[in-house]
Design an enzyme around this catalytic site. Structure first.
Site, PDB file in Angstrom:
ATOM      1  N   SER B  11       0.815  -1.220   0.000  1.00 49.67           N
ATOM      2  CA  SER B  11       0.000   0.000   0.000  1.00 49.67           C
ATOM      3  C   SER B  11       0.851   1.273   0.000  1.00 49.67           C
ATOM      4  CB  SER B  11      -0.945   0.014   1.203  1.00 49.67           C
ATOM      5  OG  SER B  11      -0.217  -0.120   2.409  1.00 49.67           O
ATOM      6  N   ASP B 190      -0.621   7.369  10.153  1.00 48.26           N
ATOM      7  CA  ASP B 190      -1.432   6.446  10.956  1.00 48.26           C
ATOM      8  C   ASP B 190      -0.538   5.396  11.607  1.00 48.26           C
ATOM      9  OD1 ASP B 190      -0.591   4.964   8.847  1.00 48.26           O
ATOM     10  OD2 ASP B 190      -2.573   4.388   8.117  1.00 48.26           O
ATOM     11  N   HIS B 193       1.497   4.365   7.349  1.00 50.54           N
ATOM     12  CA  HIS B 193       1.536   4.998   6.020  1.00 50.54           C
ATOM     13  C   HIS B 193       2.117   6.407   6.121  1.00 50.54           C
ATOM     14  CE1 HIS B 193      -1.532   1.807   5.591  1.00 50.54           C
ATOM     15  NE2 HIS B 193      -0.908   1.628   4.439  1.00 50.54           N
TER      16      HIS B 193
END
Lengths: 241, 241
Positions: B11, B190, B193
């Site tokens: 991600s 977070d 990320h």
């Protein structure tokens, strides 16, 4: 193999991957579905674009042969063509009639190479003349802006006429942006190039037009299983197909 | 034909074209010299990456045959491998030894396909455990973070060991980011990320490492003449070569 979306244009395309740029927003939007390929050439007009089109989009046999046709190409010129001939950016000027013919020739070239590819014509944005004088990018002792909003409007009309003539979708940025009160500062950072909000505007218009042409997250398959589709009890099974 | 730079990862790669993302910054940096191609797969670990590598990077004959080898590939996994096995993201866990072997297998696969391509291994970033509890992405009633910084550090070491074993450049994000006081909030949004500053950090590290491998604006030819190279008295002449 993911489909490609080519962005072909001038500086407003070349800088579209800067922070919050419309190109990077498109790449992010299609992050698992399509490759957004940057072909922006700062300062270029349609006359130069026409001259280099075979180098920008080499024929399939030269570029590998097996590449699938791109899903879409945005053709976004006119801001430089519209430079006034007798002012400091006169060397970039292209007369309106020739601009339209050049756009038609670029579309015909792309159509011959890739008959099924969606080609979207984008008009130049409006011009904030006062801001152009504050942000000259070449020496401009005349005190007159090298571009005017009226001239940009003439090219926008020619772009729409070209799109109508070849039956291709278009985005009338020149008109649409000016519908927003305060467009001069909201959308343009130097009277010509886009602010973050201007980039967002272009991004949303391009996504909308692509969607109307069937190119959307709903229609394009995701590249490999999404994390939400993985069987948490047996993840590897998700990759068997 | 511009060289390609592939970004292969999880991600942190998939979302690298969001506003200020390290991927879009790379694409902007190389806007006239190289195509940055996004191959990020949210949630994926190296076990899954190994399983899908042939689909992500089809052999040259399947992908068209004539494509030149990419200039570079970044391989940026480990954040998911490092999920603790007995917590809420356990299905993404891969043991450290296997993680290292998987990285070596991915590099071997890429090397076989493209012997001359620069492959850069990037370690997972550090983890801010407190922030992970505030931003759970799956239901987590345990009150324990699904990732720890200590575990991420073990995977970072394995990544560096893999890079050393196959003689490839690496970026130790885990260590480098923690050298900055306040890295938890400055670089991570977070706890995992990247923030804008975190993205900028990764971008600068990747540009630096690419440059050390000879892949830089100084070494790559620009695609078509720059506006500064155009003869303003006879622009079309500039395109004759």
């Amino acid at each position: 193999m993911r489909p490609k979306i080519y962005l072909f244009g001038d500086s407003i395309t070349e800088e579209s991957f800067s922070d919050g740029g419309w190109g990077s927003s498109l790449a992010n939007h299609f992050s698992r579905t399509a490759d957004v390929v940057l072909r922006g050439y700062s300062g270029y007009n349609t006359r130069w674009a026409l001259k280099v089109k075979e180098k920008v989009f080499p024929p399939p046999q030269q570029s590998g042969g097996g590449d699938a046709p791109p899903a879409a190409v945005t053709v976004f010129f006119g801001a430089n063509d519209a430079s006034l001939p007798d002012r400091c950016s006169g060397f970039q000027h292209v007369p309106p009639d020739e601009y339209k013919q050049n756009l038609l020739s670029i579309v015909a070239f792309l159509k011959k190479q890739w008959p099924s590819t969606c080609i979207i014509l984008i008009t130049p944005p409006p011009i904030d003349e006062a801001a152009r004088l504050l942000h000259p990018y070449v020496d401009n002792p005349s005190g007159l802006p090298e571009r005017t909003n009226e001239a940009a409007g003439i090219y926008a009309k020619q772009c729409l006429a070209a799109a109508a003539e070849c039956g291709r979708p278009s985005i009338n940025l020149w008109e649409k942006m000016q519908q927003f009160p305060g467009w001069e500062k909201a959308y343009l950072r130097d009277g010509l190039h886009l602010t973050c909000n201007g980039n967002k505007f272009v991004f949303e218009e391009v996504v909308k037009r692509l969607k109307e042409e069937g190119i959307s997250l709903e229609n394009l398959p995701a590249d490999l299983p999404l994390i939400s589709e993985i069987d948490t009890d047996n993840p590897l099974k998700s990759f068997d197909n």
